[in-house]
Enzyme design. Structure first.
Site, PDB file in Angstrom:
ATOM      1  N   LYS A  54      32.094  29.811  21.500  1.00 32.59           N
ATOM      2  CA  LYS A  54      30.977  29.578  20.230  1.00 32.59           C
ATOM      3  C   LYS A  54      32.135  29.250  19.232  1.00 32.59           C
ATOM      4  O   LYS A  54      31.379  28.648  18.400  1.00 32.59           O
ATOM      5  CB  LYS A  54      30.402  30.636  20.269  1.00 32.59           C
ATOM      6  CG  LYS A  54      29.035  30.854  18.748  1.00 32.59           C
ATOM      7  CD  LYS A  54      28.287  31.583  18.949  1.00 32.59           C
ATOM      8  CE  LYS A  54      27.208  31.479  19.781  1.00 32.59           C
ATOM      9  NZ  LYS A  54      26.716  33.793  19.834  1.00 32.59           N
ATOM     10  N   ARG A 107      27.937  38.139  16.163  1.00 31.69           N
ATOM     11  CA  ARG A 107      27.374  37.272  17.965  1.00 31.69           C
ATOM     12  C   ARG A 107      28.732  37.797  18.302  1.00 31.69           C
ATOM     13  O   ARG A 107      30.218  37.517  17.502  1.00 31.69           O
ATOM     14  CB  ARG A 107      26.789  36.008  17.656  1.00 31.69           C
ATOM     15  CG  ARG A 107      25.898  35.880  16.978  1.00 31.69           C
ATOM     16  CD  ARG A 107      25.377  34.696  16.354  1.00 31.69           C
ATOM     17  NE  ARG A 107      24.526  34.715  15.100  1.00 31.69           N
ATOM     18  CZ  ARG A 107      23.158  33.969  15.869  1.00 31.69           C
ATOM     19  NH1 ARG A 107      22.407  34.287  17.070  1.00 31.69           N
ATOM     20  NH2 ARG A 107      22.524  34.037  14.901  1.00 31.69           N
ATOM     21  N   GLY A 120      23.677  35.532  26.599  1.00 36.70           N
ATOM     22  CA  GLY A 120      22.883  36.871  26.598  1.00 36.70           C
ATOM     23  C   GLY A 120      23.441  38.009  27.275  1.00 36.70           C
ATOM     24  O   GLY A 120      22.412  39.241  27.324  1.00 36.70           O
ATOM     25  N   MET A 160      26.513  39.438  26.146  1.00 38.41           N
ATOM     26  CA  MET A 160      26.516  40.419  25.616  1.00 38.41           C
ATOM     27  C   MET A 160      26.024  40.551  24.461  1.00 38.41           C
ATOM     28  O   MET A 160      24.710  40.196  23.915  1.00 38.41           O
ATOM     29  CB  MET A 160      28.210  39.883  24.974  1.00 38.41           C
ATOM     30  CG  MET A 160      29.088  40.298  25.857  1.00 38.41           C
ATOM     31  SD  MET A 160      30.920  39.477  25.710  1.00 38.41           S
ATOM     32  CE  MET A 160      30.656  38.013  25.685  1.00 38.41           C
ATOM     33  N   ARG A 207      26.975  23.875  22.544  1.00 35.45           N
ATOM     34  CA  ARG A 207      27.863  24.212  23.236  1.00 35.45           C
ATOM     35  C   ARG A 207      27.378  23.308  24.811  1.00 35.45           C
ATOM     36  O   ARG A 207      26.508  22.618  24.614  1.00 35.45           O
ATOM     37  CB  ARG A 207      27.210  25.579  23.777  1.00 35.45           C
ATOM     38  CG  ARG A 207      26.501  26.072  24.535  1.00 35.45           C
ATOM     39  CD  ARG A 207      26.496  27.737  24.743  1.00 35.45           C
ATOM     40  NE  ARG A 207      25.154  28.376  25.161  1.00 35.45           N
ATOM     41  CZ  ARG A 207      24.810  29.280  24.982  1.00 35.45           C
ATOM     42  NH1 ARG A 207      25.339  30.401  24.238  1.00 35.45           N
ATOM     43  NH2 ARG A 207      23.069  29.822  25.201  1.00 35.45           N
ATOM     44  N   HIS A 261      14.712  33.365  28.807  1.00 34.88           N
ATOM     45  CA  HIS A 261      15.913  33.742  28.923  1.00 34.88           C
ATOM     46  C   HIS A 261      15.799  32.943  30.535  1.00 34.88           C
ATOM     47  O   HIS A 261      16.729  32.686  31.472  1.00 34.88           O
ATOM     48  CB  HIS A 261      16.294  35.358  28.923  1.00 34.88           C
ATOM     49  CG  HIS A 261      17.322  35.689  29.497  1.00 34.88           C
ATOM     50  ND1 HIS A 261      16.857  36.278  31.044  1.00 34.88           N
ATOM     51  CD2 HIS A 261      18.397  35.592  29.596  1.00 34.88           C
ATOM     52  CE1 HIS A 261      17.840  36.104  31.435  1.00 34.88           C
ATOM     53  NE2 HIS A 261      18.791  36.768  30.838  1.00 34.88           N
ATOM     54  N   ARG A 290      33.411  25.284  68.860  1.00 35.10           N
ATOM     55  CA  ARG A 290      33.710  25.836  68.942  1.00 35.10           C
ATOM     56  C   ARG A 290      32.626  26.142  71.176  1.00 35.10           C
ATOM     57  O   ARG A 290      31.844  26.481  70.765  1.00 35.10           O
ATOM     58  CB  ARG A 290      33.300  26.981  68.066  1.00 35.10           C
ATOM     59  CG  ARG A 290      34.086  27.257  67.374  1.00 35.10           C
ATOM     60  CD  ARG A 290      33.508  28.302  66.264  1.00 35.10           C
ATOM     61  NE  ARG A 290      34.196  29.370  65.743  1.00 35.10           N
ATOM     62  CZ  ARG A 290      34.522  28.736  63.497  1.00 35.10           C
ATOM     63  NH1 ARG A 290      33.535  27.751  63.787  1.00 35.10           N
ATOM     64  NH2 ARG A 290      34.934  29.076  63.292  1.00 35.10           N
ATOM     65  N   ARG A 303      38.037  22.638  70.822  1.00 38.25           N
ATOM     66  CA  ARG A 303      38.639  23.617  71.308  1.00 38.25           C
ATOM     67  C   ARG A 303      38.594  24.272  72.606  1.00 38.25           C
ATOM     68  O   ARG A 303      37.430  24.704  72.935  1.00 38.25           O
ATOM     69  CB  ARG A 303      38.783  24.653  70.027  1.00 38.25           C
ATOM     70  CG  ARG A 303      39.612  26.105  69.901  1.00 38.25           C
ATOM     71  CD  ARG A 303      39.634  26.653  69.137  1.00 38.25           C
ATOM     72  NE  ARG A 303      37.796  27.505  69.411  1.00 38.25           N
ATOM     73  CZ  ARG A 303      37.898  28.623  68.307  1.00 38.25           C
ATOM     74  NH1 ARG A 303      38.343  28.577  67.364  1.00 38.25           N
ATOM     75  NH2 ARG A 303      36.537  29.091  68.631  1.00 38.25           N
ATOM     76  N   GLU A 327      46.888  29.443  63.892  1.00 39.85           N
ATOM     77  CA  GLU A 327      46.335  30.878  63.223  1.00 39.85           C
ATOM     78  C   GLU A 327      47.246  31.842  63.452  1.00 39.85           C
ATOM     79  O   GLU A 327      46.710  33.105  63.239  1.00 39.85           O
ATOM     80  CB  GLU A 327      44.958  30.713  63.999  1.00 39.85           C
ATOM     81  CG  GLU A 327      44.859  30.517  65.684  1.00 39.85           C
ATOM     82  CD  GLU A 327      43.634  30.334  65.711  1.00 39.85           C
ATOM     83  OE1 GLU A 327      42.279  30.425  65.234  1.00 39.85           O
ATOM     84  OE2 GLU A 327      43.224  29.604  66.794  1.00 39.85           O
ATOM     85  N   SER A 331      46.027  22.072  63.590  1.00 33.42           N
ATOM     86  CA  SER A 331      45.045  22.466  63.077  1.00 33.42           C
ATOM     87  C   SER A 331      44.889  23.053  62.442  1.00 33.42           C
ATOM     88  O   SER A 331      44.888  24.512  63.499  1.00 33.42           O
ATOM     89  CB  SER A 331      43.010  22.228  63.008  1.00 33.42           C
ATOM     90  OG  SER A 331      42.653  22.245  62.770  1.00 33.42           O
ATOM     91  N   GLY A 358      43.838  27.687  61.769  1.00 30.44           N
ATOM     92  CA  GLY A 358      42.554  28.433  61.149  1.00 30.44           C
ATOM     93  C   GLY A 358      43.271  29.891  61.355  1.00 30.44           C
ATOM     94  O   GLY A 358      43.329  30.591  61.648  1.00 30.44           O
ATOM     95  N   THR A 359      42.419  28.868  59.559  1.00 31.70           N
ATOM     96  CA  THR A 359      43.014  30.418  58.554  1.00 31.70           C
ATOM     97  C   THR A 359      42.090  31.774  58.734  1.00 31.70           C
ATOM     98  O   THR A 359      42.673  32.025  57.749  1.00 31.70           O
ATOM     99  CB  THR A 359      42.699  29.796  56.817  1.00 31.70           C
ATOM    100  OG1 THR A 359      41.302  28.839  57.268  1.00 31.70           O
ATOM    101  CG2 THR A 359      43.895  28.351  56.520  1.00 31.70           C
ATOM    102  N   CYS A 400      40.527  23.879  60.102  1.00 33.58           N
ATOM    103  CA  CYS A 400      39.234  24.093  60.361  1.00 33.58           C
ATOM    104  C   CYS A 400      38.203  26.140  60.526  1.00 33.58           C
ATOM    105  O   CYS A 400      37.697  26.120  60.687  1.00 33.58           O
ATOM    106  CB  CYS A 400      38.826  23.709  62.003  1.00 33.58           C
ATOM    107  SG  CYS A 400      39.937  24.792  62.954  1.00 33.58           S
ATOM    108  N   TYR A 422      43.153  16.624  56.456  1.00 30.73           N
ATOM    109  CA  TYR A 422      42.013  16.149  56.981  1.00 30.73           C
ATOM    110  C   TYR A 422      41.394  17.796  56.569  1.00 30.73           C
ATOM    111  O   TYR A 422      41.918  18.961  56.453  1.00 30.73           O
ATOM    112  CB  TYR A 422      41.036  15.622  57.899  1.00 30.73           C
ATOM    113  CG  TYR A 422      41.273  16.262  58.744  1.00 30.73           C
ATOM    114  CD1 TYR A 422      40.786  17.620  59.939  1.00 30.73           C
ATOM    115  CD2 TYR A 422      42.213  16.130  60.099  1.00 30.73           C
ATOM    116  CE1 TYR A 422      40.642  18.146  60.685  1.00 30.73           C
ATOM    117  CE2 TYR A 422      42.653  16.991  61.338  1.00 30.73           C
ATOM    118  CZ  TYR A 422      41.829  18.102  61.339  1.00 30.73           C
ATOM    119  OH  TYR A 422      41.619  18.517  61.971  1.00 30.73           O
TER     120      TYR A 422
HETATM  121  C1  PEP Z   1      40.270  30.191  62.603  1.00 31.02           C
HETATM  122  O1  PEP Z   1      40.912  31.186  63.011  1.00 31.02           O
HETATM  123  O2  PEP Z   1      40.581  29.751  61.359  1.00 31.02           O
HETATM  124  C2  PEP Z   1      39.381  29.320  63.062  1.00 31.02           C
HETATM  125  C3  PEP Z   1      38.155  28.218  62.670  1.00 31.02           C
HETATM  126  O3  PEP Z   1      38.827  29.761  64.563  1.00 31.02           O
HETATM  127  P1  PEP Z   1      38.079  31.155  64.328  1.00 31.02           P
HETATM  128  O4  PEP Z   1      37.044  31.685  63.491  1.00 31.02           O
HETATM  129  O5  PEP Z   1      36.482  30.420  65.509  1.00 31.02           O
HETATM  130  O6  PEP Z   1      38.381  32.026  65.466  1.00 31.02           O
HETATM  131 MG    MG Z   2      40.461  31.724  65.704  1.00 30.90          MG
END
Ligand code: PEP
Ligand code: MG
Length: 923
Positions: A34, A105, A114, A116, A378, A496, A602, A658, A785, A804, A806-807, A871, A891
């Site tokens: 502001k 203000r 709104g 604060m 704004r 609001h 899966r 998989r 993973e 890939s 597998g986080t 993935c 990807y």
């Molecule tokens: C992962 O582990 O990130 C994954 C994609 O496998 P899942 O979630 O099926 O264990």
């Molecule tokens: Mg996994």
């Protein structure tokens, strides 16, 4: 660095007014959004009442060291700047003849509408009241301002609030009392004498509540208000809003102290809110609402029905509200009709502001005795649909570049466009019980709830709710956040409820005046029928209609602008987006959204359907390989058929399949009742089932017998799955359909494990090729993973043709946080700030990210062109997608409905990286 420190301590207060300001719009971090915009407006010749901004750094100091330190530090600067304001305004703070009144203000770096506090009409006391009456010649107006000031100051600075959510505000209560004593209905009918009585009673209430007299000294009032605004940075709703919008607590708010201008100085004064484009639809029309003889808060509070700014808007509104042209023209004329000169100026200024900021603006204005002032501008909050339309329109109008258009889109907000809409057939049969304003578009069905806490509780039980309120206030934010839709009985398009709902992309119908709400009994009456909490209603936020019961919804059709946006994203992106899908339907949806293949199927999901679970259990119960093979032979045709369906839906595109991943105990029942059922189905005793269940029991199943460990102990499972994949692909090839299967081995930790699986897959494939005298191309790759796989990725790439990440599991194993048990402690960690984000939602660049980066690098040391993707759930989350881009992935893969979001995020990541490189090179 030294320079930064000296800069930090030298100037804390920035002046704006006349045609010169100390700051500008680039100083948002220091002056808040502001403050920076007020300065910028002054610099470009927009009429802004003079004032000054106390910086966000002072707020941080206040939070650390408290009030006294702050006053010591900035007292002189505030006094000097206030003198400048006095000079510019031609009035003097605390002066009994010609008093200057102020507004105080908040204004953080990011807009927190709104959340604060604000204090208006500051500087009034017994002496200045007399001066202002002389100056304005309007005694009623002055006493009304004074009672508003005490009320606001009492609430904000002195903490005099309603005792509970069902209670009335203490000042409102006094006012209601007086009104009933006098037999008056509307505030407007209070006489000057009544207002004086109110001031006396308000002050008495203050004394009773706080033990002190209401402060007479304007300076005491000013410091009290400044500190209250700093305090409001830490109030519950502001903290909650910041969490929701990911705004750091350390930022702090600036405080803007500004000369008051009055929209309630008679019928030649007005106040309003305007948008340079329609914030609900994105249409390129000037829209807004105003009230004659009113203060800003009256427009948003929904106490009086606001009028439209333009004639066109006024006609549209009248039609929607079922109001005749005669009634409209007589009771609710537009600003364009009532004050054509001020309207023309406002129209020109809004054009100038939008042109200057190159984005849709949300402005607040006041007309004091015919003179127009702009109080704030704004970038306006908008719905997802409006966000896309405005960006694409501005790009076509050459106001912004293609890259800017893409960067303007908040990826997560695209989600709104992917939500269901009402099924036209169901809608035509639904019963309308009320009609309000189409405040925020969309379709919503849910159970009625009246209070934010109840909404949260019902949502926690898995219920969809519609929050129904007379009008909403920032206190309702939590409830609005969990509700499917919001319905209010009062308030216009800038109320609001409407503004916040649009910001959240929530369906909202506001000002449904025919609805009567009874908070105490938790009921609402509409169309002569009483509805209780828990009853179902449906809202159409695009027409304002409210329906009884549940109305069926269907998937949305994506509009032209959306398609164009996606094409544009394609032009700038480097990474592709794939989808995680286990069936043909999801595959088709993702394909329509632009998925370039499947990144994760899966296979285990296929084993739960219909009779398959029985065969799967037969396999698990088998005591030897022979028994397992017998059951697997029965599963083969099912699995092959599933793959044919998916491959066909994804023809010409790669599909990563998989092999079996979860621990086997997930396929057997744990409950005695279901164990009995299973025993009957399989013709064995309950004891036998129990024994098997006990045998499969693991202490840490997520780290136990799962992933490739299944295929390595029971190779026949991998054999059957490979056969199903390869035979499906060959069957489709015979029909002229091209497939590109990528067989993926889960949970690999050592190269030997991977080699073992690779051999099974390749040997089985070769066997089938020989049987069929035909072959197809396929790949064998691995998930990364397990941390060890990332650390030895150079070895993994000796076997793997693709990686890939597998986080989900990689995060689990890197942090040592169980995916299943983390909900017990992660929310507390987030609350306490021990973690900034849930690492299962946003990829932890600092730790897990190192493993990912190392995995990509090492993998490509061995295989230069190794295909790499992700993935885990992070593949659909914009911040994580940016990281995937930066480490050079090919990807990302995410659930079907997140594909468009990921496509946009991938394009933004590419644009941002290029821009950062260009800036670096220039330096
Ligand atoms: C992962 O582990 O990130 C994954 C994609 O496998 P899942 O979630 O099926 O264990
Ligand atoms: Mg996994």
């Amino acid at each position: 660095m030294k320079k930064e420190v000296s800069k930090k301590t030298s100037k804390h207060v920035y002046f704006f007014g006349g045609n010169k300001a100390d700051g500008d719009s680039k100083m948002k971090n220091l002056l808040g959004g502001k403050g920076a915009n007020l300065a910028e407006m002054v610099n470009i010749g927009i009429p802004v009442p003079p004032g000054f901004t106390i910086t966000t750094e002072v707020c941080t100091l206040y939070n650390a060291e408290g009030e006294q330190k702050v006053i010591e530090l900035i007292k002189k600067e505030v006094e000097d700047n206030l003198h400048k304001v006095e000079k510019e305004a031609g009035a003097y703070f605390g002066d009994s003849q010609n008093p200057l009144l102020l507004s105080v203000r908040s204004g953080a770096r990011a807009s927190m509408p709104g959340m604060m506090d604000t204090v208006l009409n500051l500087g009034l006391n017994e002496a200045t009241v007399a001066g202002l009456i002389k100056k304005s010649g309007d005694e009623r107006f002055v006493w009304d301002s004074y009672r508003r000031f005490i009320q606001m100051y009492g609430d904000v600075v002195l903490g005099m609030k309603p005792a509970s959510k069902e209670d009335i505000d203490p000042f409102e209560e006094i006012m209601e009392h007086l009104k009933s004593e006098k037999g008056i209905e509307s505030d407007k009918d209070l006489t000057t004498k009544d207002l004086k009585t109110l001031v006396t009673r308000f002050k008495k209430a203050v004394k009773e509540s706080t033990g002190h007299d209401f402060p007479e000294d304007p300076w005491a009032q000013l410091w009290g208000s400044v500190m209250a605004v700093f305090n409001s940075w830490s109030n519950d709703r502001a903290v909650y809003y910041r969490k929701m919008h990911d705004i750091p607590d350390e930022w702090g708010t600036a405080v803007n102290v500004q000369a008051m201008v009055y929209g309630n100085m008679g019928d030649n004064s007005a106040t309003g809110v305007a948008f340079t484009r329609d914030a609900a639809t994105g249409e390129n029309i000037f829209v807004g609402e105003y009230l004659i003889n009113a203060q800003g808060e009256d427009v948003v509070a929904g106490i009086r029905t606001p009028q439209q700014i333009t004639i066109e808007g006024s006609h549209r509104w009248a039609k929607l509200s079922n109001i005749s042209e005669e009634e409209r023209a007589a009771k609710y004329p537009s600003l364009e009709e009532t004050m054509p000169k001020a309207y023309k100026q406002l129209f020109d200024y809004q054009k100038k502001l939008e042109h200057h900021y190159r984005d849709m603006q949300d402005l607040e204005f006041t007309i004091q005795d015919g003179r127009l002032w702009i109080l704030q501008t704004r970038n306006g909050k908008r719905t997802g649909a409006a966000m896309v339309k405005i960006a694409m329109d501005m790009m076509r109008q050459k106001k912004i570049s293609q890259k800017d258009a893409l960067l303007r889109i908040e990826p997560n907000k695209l989600d709104e466009l992917l939500h269901p809409v009402f099924d036209a057939d169901a809608l035509s049969k639904a019963k309308v019980i009320s009609k309000g304003l189409p405040a925020s578009p969309g379709a919503a069905t849910g159970q009625i709830v009246f209070f934010a806490e109840d909404a949260e509780a019902m949502k926690a039980q898995g219920k969809d709710v519609i929050l129904v309120r007379i009008e909403t206030s920032p206190e309702d934010l939590r409830g609005m956040n969990v509700a499917r839709g919001i319905l209010t009985a009062r308030g216009g398009m800038t109320s609001h409820a409407a503004v916040v709902a649009r910001g959240m992309g929530k369906c909202c119908v506001s000002g449904a005046g025919s609805i009567v709400i009874d908070y105490k009994n938790r009921t609402m009456t509409a169309n002569n029928k009483k509805y209780k909490q828990g009853d179902f209603i449906s809202l159409n936020g695009s027409t304002g209609e409210v329906y009884e019961g549940r109305v069926l919804t269907k998937d949305p059709e994506l509009s032209g602008d959306f398609g164009e946006l996606m094409k544009l994203a394609e032009k700038f992106t480097r990474m592709h987006v794939r989808t995680n899908a286990d069936n043909p339907k999801d595959s088709r949806i993702a394909r329509e959204f632009g998925a370039k293949g499947i990144g994760l199927t899966r296979t285990e999901h296929m084993f739960f359907e219909g009779d398959r679970i029985k065969v799967m259990r037969e396999m698990i119960l088998a005591s030897d390989e022979k028994g397992r093979r017998k059951a697997l032979d029965k599963l083969l045709p099912f699995q092959r058929e599933d793959f044919e369906g998916i491959f066909e839906a994804m023809h010409d595109l790669p599909v990563t399949v998989r092999l079996l991943d979860p621990p086997l105990h997930e396929f057997v029942p744990q409950e005695p009742k279901n164990q009995k059922e299973m025993a009957e189905e399989m013709g064995i005793t309950v004891e036998q089932v129990k024994e098997k269940v006990a045998e499969l029991h693991e202490l840490n199943p997520m780290l136990g017998h799962r992933g490739c460990r299944l295929g390595n102990t029971y190779p026949e499972i991998s054999e059957m799955q490979t056969r199903a994949i390869i035979e499906a692909a060959l069957n489709l090839k015979a029909k002229g359909i091209k497939t590109y299967p990528e067989i993926m081995i889960p949970l690999i930790g050592t190269l030997k494990e991977l080699r073992y699986q690779e051999d099974i897959v390749r040997n089985t494939a070769e066997k089938i090729f020989a049987e069929r005298n035909d072959r197809i191309a396929y790949m064998v790759g691995t998930m990364i993973e397990v941390p060890r796989a990332a650390l030895t990725a150079d070895l993994m790439a000796e076997s793997a043709e693709f990686f890939s990440f597998g986080t989900n599991d990689l995060t689990q194993m890197t942090f040592g946080y169980s995916r299943d048990d983390s909900p017990k402690f992660l929310p507390i960690y987030l609350e306490k700030g021990l973690l900034k984000h849930d690492p299962f939602q946003i990829l932890d660049r600092e730790g897990v990210g190192q493993l990912v980066e190392m995995g990509v690098k090492k993998g490509r040391q061995t295989k230069k062109n190794l295909k790499v993707g992700i993935c885990g759930e992070h593949g659909g989350e914009p911040n994580s997608i940016e990281f995937c881009h930066l480490v050079g992935m090919d990807y990302v893969s995410c659930s079907p409905y997140r594909v468009p979001i990921a496509r946009l995020a991938a394009a933004q990541a590419a644009i941002k990286e290029k821009e950062a490189k260009t800036t670096k090179n220039k330096k």
